[in-house]
Design an enzyme around this catalytic site. Structure first.
Site, mmCIF file in Angstrom:
data_model
loop_
_atom_site.group_PDB
_atom_site.id
_atom_site.type_symbol
_atom_site.label_atom_id
_atom_site.label_comp_id
_atom_site.label_asym_id
_atom_site.label_seq_id
_atom_site.Cartn_x
_atom_site.Cartn_y
_atom_site.Cartn_z
ATOM 1 N N SER A 171 0.578 -1.199 -0.028
ATOM 2 C CA SER A 171 0.639 -0.168 0.414
ATOM 3 C C SER A 171 1.065 1.566 0.064
ATOM 4 O O SER A 171 2.013 1.394 -0.751
ATOM 5 C CB SER A 171 -1.219 0.007 1.265
ATOM 6 O OG SER A 171 -2.047 1.206 1.003
ATOM 7 N N ASP A 195 0.394 -4.124 -3.951
ATOM 8 C CA ASP A 195 -0.902 -3.322 -4.202
ATOM 9 C C ASP A 195 -0.780 -2.233 -3.540
ATOM 10 O O ASP A 195 -1.285 -1.350 -2.478
ATOM 11 C CB ASP A 195 -2.400 -4.082 -3.209
ATOM 12 C CG ASP A 195 -3.198 -3.636 -4.209
ATOM 13 O OD1 ASP A 195 -3.408 -3.488 -5.346
ATOM 14 O OD2 ASP A 195 -4.512 -3.226 -2.964
ATOM 15 N N HIS A 282 -7.590 -5.211 -1.132
ATOM 16 C CA HIS A 282 -6.162 -5.055 -1.008
ATOM 17 C C HIS A 282 -4.896 -5.494 -0.216
ATOM 18 O O HIS A 282 -3.836 -5.865 -0.462
ATOM 19 C CB HIS A 282 -6.246 -3.567 -0.169
ATOM 20 C CG HIS A 282 -4.991 -2.620 0.204
ATOM 21 N ND1 HIS A 282 -4.697 -2.161 -1.498
ATOM 22 C CD2 HIS A 282 -4.716 -1.634 0.761
ATOM 23 C CE1 HIS A 282 -3.499 -0.975 -1.294
ATOM 24 N NE2 HIS A 282 -2.904 -0.294 0.231
#
Length: 471
Positions: A171, A195, A282
């Site tokens: 992230s 991600d 996610h």
């Protein structure tokens, strides 16, 4: 809550639009391209290092369960630790509203120790991540600078080659790793983006976000790449590495469509359950990576232009080309053509739970019989390692002598396919009791292109298994 002097500093920066310096990490501007990347009405500075309070937690094969704290401004702590100069060093960097201690990063380290000798450093910047998102975005710049400072110190004091460093970021952590790599001139050996965060980074200049120049090799796993508005996709969709993997198309992950209650009860701990429900897609990126450490062959990525093309019957993205297919996750750097181009896209399907692994085969069934029947045909693979369940190959009008082909993603590694079992059914009462059989079944492995041919001479009534042996 921010200290009052920090609030005053941010307000001053909003008016004057200057830069702020945090020695020895350098200066940080609030001007373009960092200004207004989130359509936020105020310009922001990153917090001071002492407010972010980044901790570098060293785990090694000698201390897999208890970290040793590294002080990046006092490298004597490296000499006093179990850090080994003859090993690779993997940094694991968490993202927004997350932590590095007693969480998935330390668990990932433990898995690595089962397969390699490595220095594993969890970067815990939770104080800088537990704030409003736009502030956390800017805080990544300071954390990235701190990581770069440590790597540079290892190089200067211990002659440790940055090529032996692997940055792994989830992230916001992916862009944090990018900042570190950029500050080191792209000389870090590898950077893995799990991600990478989409809000404030999608379609921004390369110096703001992760891009292929941030390391000698950049691989990326996209699992939540639907547009943030209106679908609340947290991950980037654009290609930002040398190898960009889009498991299951990169937007909706199997197992993430459960209802709220079942998701929360399914996992260990109520907080983890709520987190998994809110950002299941996610989080899948680091779960896939972690699983790949033990099961590399179950995450083979096929080069393809799009997921739709990858899913087509008899698609052109199967089997692997002559140069092979990369393994998504821990062993992606073993791919021979890993840096031959940037933005290479790869697709694969995963499971919905467990270790998420899948092995892809192309199955072609030629039918035998006397009359057309409407129904389903299924095939199970029996191999040297294991036997698979029955997989659907086709549903519709089943015609004798016709050939039906379908790509299947098997949930275990069956090894060398030694025989197959054919089944058909239609769930319709038919007074004529029709019979069908498979006269031939061809099975091709996606990884090595090997083909296995199986033949049968019988026909069977519905729901009766027919065994076909090599021919």
């Amino acid at each position: 809550m921010l200290p009052s002097w920090t609030i005053g500093l941010l307000l001053l920066a909003t008016v004057r639009g200057k830069e702020i310096c945090y020695q020895p990490f350098g200066c940080f501007s609030d001007e373009t391209p960092w200004a207004r990347t989130c359509h936020w009405p105020f310009k922001l500075f990153p917090w001071a290092p002492k407010d972010i309070d980044t901790h570098f937690l060293l785990y090694t094969n000698e201390n897999p369960n208890n970290f040793q704290l590294i002080n990046i401004t006092n490298l004597d702590t490296i000499e006093a630790s179990n850090f080994q100069l003859d090993r690779k060093t993997r940094f694991i960097i968490h993202g927004f509203i997350d932590k590095g201690e007693d969480s998935w990063p330390s668990e990932m380290c433990k898995k690595m120790f089962k397969v390699e000798k490595v220095n594993c450093i969890c970067v815990d910047w939770r104080r800088g991540a537990l704030t409003r998102y736009t502030q956390a975005v800017h805080n990544t710049r300071v954390v990235g600078a701190e990581i770069a400072f440590l790597i540079q110190g290892l190089s200067t004091k211990f002659d440790y080659n940055p090529e032996n460093v692997h940055l792994i970021g989830h992230s916001l952590g992916a862009h944090t790793a990018a900042e570190a790599g950029r500050r080191l001139g792209g000389h870090v050996g590898r950077l893995t983006g799990l991600d990478p965060a989409q809000p404030c980074f999608q379609n921004t200049p390369e110096e703001v976000r992760l891009d292929p120049s941030d390391a000698m090799f950049v691989d990326v796993i996209h699992t939540d790449s639907a547009p943030f508005i209106p679908f609340l996709g947290f991950g980037m969709s654009q290609k930002v590495g040398h190898l960009d993997f889009y498991p299951n198309g990169g937007k909706e992950m199997p197992g993430c469509q459960k209802n709220t209650l079942s998701t929360i009860v399914d996992v260990d701990g109520i907080w983890e359950g709520i987190e998994d429900f809110a950002a299941c897609n996610h989080l899948r990126s680091y779960k896939y990576y972690s699983s790949s450490i033990f099961s590399p062959d179950g995450f083979l990525g096929y080069p393809c232009a799009s997921y739709d093309e990858f899913q087509e019957e008899e698609n052109k993205c199967f089997p692997c080309p002559a140069e092979g297919c990369p393994k998504m996750g821990h062993y992606a750097d073993q791919f021979q053509g890993k840096t031959s181009a940037v933005g290479q896209t790869f697709f694969l399907n995963t499971g919905d739970s467990g270790n998420f692994t899948r092995w892809r085969y192309r199955v072609s069934v030629t039918l035998a019989g006397k009359r057309n029947v409407h129904g389903y045909i299924r095939i199970a693979l029996y191999g040297s390692n294991a036997n698979s369940k029955q997989y659907n190959i086709f549903k519709g009008s089943l015609q004798p002598n016709a050939r039906y082909t379908h790509d299947i993603d098997v949930d275990l590694n069956v090894g060398k396919v030694q025989k197959v079992k054919f089944l058909w059914y239609n769930h319709i009462i038919d007074l004529f009791h029709p019979e069908l059989g498979a006269s031939q079944v061809m099975v091709q492995s996606g990884e090595d292109k090997t083909e296995h041919k199986f033949c049968g001479s019988d026909t069977v009534r519905e729901n009766i298994l027919q065994t076909l042996n090599p021919c």
